[in-house]
Design an enzyme around this catalytic site. Structure first.
Site, PDB file in Angstrom:
ATOM      1  N   LYS A  47       0.817  -1.221   0.000  1.00 22.50           N
ATOM      2  CA  LYS A  47       0.000   0.000   0.000  1.00 22.50           C
ATOM      3  C   LYS A  47       0.852   1.273   0.000  1.00 22.50           C
ATOM      4  O   LYS A  47       0.488   2.279  -0.612  1.00 22.50           O
ATOM      5  CB  LYS A  47      -0.905   0.026   1.244  1.00 22.50           C
ATOM      6  CG  LYS A  47      -2.013  -0.982   1.205  1.00 22.50           C
ATOM      7  CD  LYS A  47      -3.155  -0.461   0.415  1.00 22.50           C
ATOM      8  CE  LYS A  47      -4.231  -1.492   0.200  1.00 22.50           C
ATOM      9  NZ  LYS A  47      -5.088  -1.179  -0.923  1.00 22.50           N
ATOM     10  N   GLU A  49      -9.803   7.053   2.570  1.00 25.18           N
ATOM     11  CA  GLU A  49     -10.825   6.102   3.020  1.00 25.18           C
ATOM     12  C   GLU A  49     -10.082   4.870   3.524  1.00 25.18           C
ATOM     13  O   GLU A  49      -8.943   4.605   3.116  1.00 25.18           O
ATOM     14  CB  GLU A  49     -11.744   5.726   1.857  1.00 25.18           C
ATOM     15  CG  GLU A  49     -11.230   4.609   0.962  1.00 25.18           C
ATOM     16  CD  GLU A  49      -9.966   4.986   0.165  1.00 25.18           C
ATOM     17  OE1 GLU A  49      -9.685   6.176  -0.032  1.00 25.18           O
ATOM     18  OE2 GLU A  49      -9.265   4.050  -0.246  1.00 25.18           O
ATOM     19  N   SER A  57       1.598  -9.865  -1.146  1.00 25.38           N
ATOM     20  CA  SER A  57       1.219  -8.446  -1.027  1.00 25.38           C
ATOM     21  C   SER A  57       1.294  -7.916   0.393  1.00 25.38           C
ATOM     22  O   SER A  57       1.429  -6.697   0.587  1.00 25.38           O
ATOM     23  CB  SER A  57      -0.206  -8.239  -1.560  1.00 25.38           C
ATOM     24  OG  SER A  57      -1.103  -9.144  -0.955  1.00 25.38           O
TER      25      SER A  57
END
Ligand code: 78U
Length: 385
Positions: A81, A103, A369
């Site tokens: 991220k 968000e 990930s």
């Protein structure tokens, strides 16, 4: 801003100035030498890139094929991220923005945003569903530790899609001084393209590393889990125009695709508009967004990035969905075979061996990930650890 029939910017008129400012500047800014120098330096010195491409020996032996893991779990904050939030915070600075909004549902993107705001000393407001604030307390604490203000979204189902709506509402009311950092390859153009470009470092590094290890840049398969699809977009990006590289996208079937509790958007979704983008989304007969379900918070999105809707529609990617049970079993298997506890999102990717076979000389690259620390309570509850 299109991927075949999908993408575009279907936004309320009041949001047009914000999105248009971004659209008309983002490519020039990202293309500036000074931007790239600062971006690459932070990816190296702050995020810890390049992440390793690791040959998973025991996993490869078990499944009789050659498995490489791209270690995005070793990025600072524990997942991919942050590649995107570093890029977007630098962009926001160059656009003269003084306030950042975001968000989050699970809190993963919220933490990645709060991290870069602390790094740059910029005010950070994260919108999060009231329901999610309750069930993701550790990430709420992290965001507060990092200096962010966490604002409960109390509309709708009080989860990710509502947090996204509230962030959009804030942005409409604060167009001049605020940049909205979206956490995945979703939302109105240019977000899907911009986030994919920031995540593309994943496949850029992989090509170079695979050449060193296998004497070839291209694997036979690239595999990633898909919620909104940001980690997958990064893993696929530099392989998209090479048809020899087969693309496998793994979605969350939750309790089963026909259980009524699922997040397998390509299987259950229909064409529609969500958060400003034309894509596939899980919706009721009159077009209202259906609440998704997955044991993994990061795959909890009723839509899917328009890039992935196009990869599905065009047949360029093979979409597979795996249940909570299959994902959880795959997660504990990778932990025991490779000493790596994957995020539950990532565990979904490893569950494809239940449904697919590979040849001995096939080279597979999985995008690992995220790390599983954030999911330990879920693993504890599930396996009675
Ligand atoms: C994956 C990430 C996320 C944040 N924003 C998203 C938008 C679309 C799809 C996923 C996300 C996660 N749900 C989170 O809460 O941070």
């Amino acid at each position: 801003g299109y991927y075949g029939d999908f993408g575009g910017a279907f936004i309320p008129e009041m949001l047009y100035p914000n999105v248009e400012e971004l659209r008309s500047h983002y490519l020039d800014i990202i293309g500036e030498t000074s931007f790239q120098e600062e971006f690459q330096a932070l990816l190296r010195d702050y995020v810890g890139r390049p992440t390793p491409l690791y040959f998973a020996k025991r996993l490869s032996e078990k499944y009789g094929t050659k498995i490489y893991l791209k270690r995005e779990d070793l990025c600072h904050t524990g997942a991919h991220k942050v590649n995107n939030t570093i890029g977007q915070i630098l962009l926001a600075q160059r656009l003269g923005k003084k306030r950042i909004i975001a968000e989050t549902g699970a809190g993963q993107h919220g933490v990645a945003t709060a991290t870069v705001c602390a790094l740059m000393g910029i005010e950070c407001i994260v919108y999060m569903g009231a329901v999610d604030i309750e069930r993701q307390a550790p990430n709420v604490a992290r965001m507060k530790m990092l200096g962010a203000k966490v604002v409960p979204a109390t509309s709708g189902s009080k989860t990710l899609k509502d947090a996204t709506n509230e962030a959009i509402r804030d942005w409409i009311n604060n167009p001049v001084d605020t940049h909205y950092i979206i956490g995945s390859v979703v939302g109105p153009h240019p977000y899907p393209d911009m986030v994919a470009r920031f995540q593309a470092i994943i496949s850029k590094e992989t090509k170079k590393q695979l050449l060193e290890k296998e004497g070839r840049e291209d694997p036979d398969y690239v595999i990633a889990c898909v919620g909104g699809g940001s980690n997958a977009a990064g893993m696929y990006y530099h392989y998209l125009d090479n048809p020899k590289v087969k693309i496998i996208a793994v979605e969350a079937a939750g309790k089963g695709v026909s259980s009524g509790e699922s997040a397998a958007t390509t299987a259950l979704g229909k064409e529609g508009i969500i958060h400003g983008s034309k894509t596939l989304l899980m919706q009721t007969g009159d077009g209202q967004i259906t609440e998704p379900y997955s044991i993994s918070a990061g795959l909890d999105y009723p839509g899917i990035g328009p890039m992935h809707a196009h990869l599905y529609r065009s047949g360029r990617a093979q979409f597979v969905s795996v249940t909570d049970e299959a994902a959880m079993q795959a997660g504990i298997e990778v932990s025991k075979l490779e000493g790596i506890i994957p995020a539950i999102e990532t565990s979904h990717a490893f569950a494809i061996f239940d449904q697919m076979d590979f040849k001995e000389d096939d080279v597979l690259v999985f995008n690992l990930s995220g790390r599983g620390d954030k999911d330990l309570q879920t693993y504890i509850d599930y396996f009675g650890l």
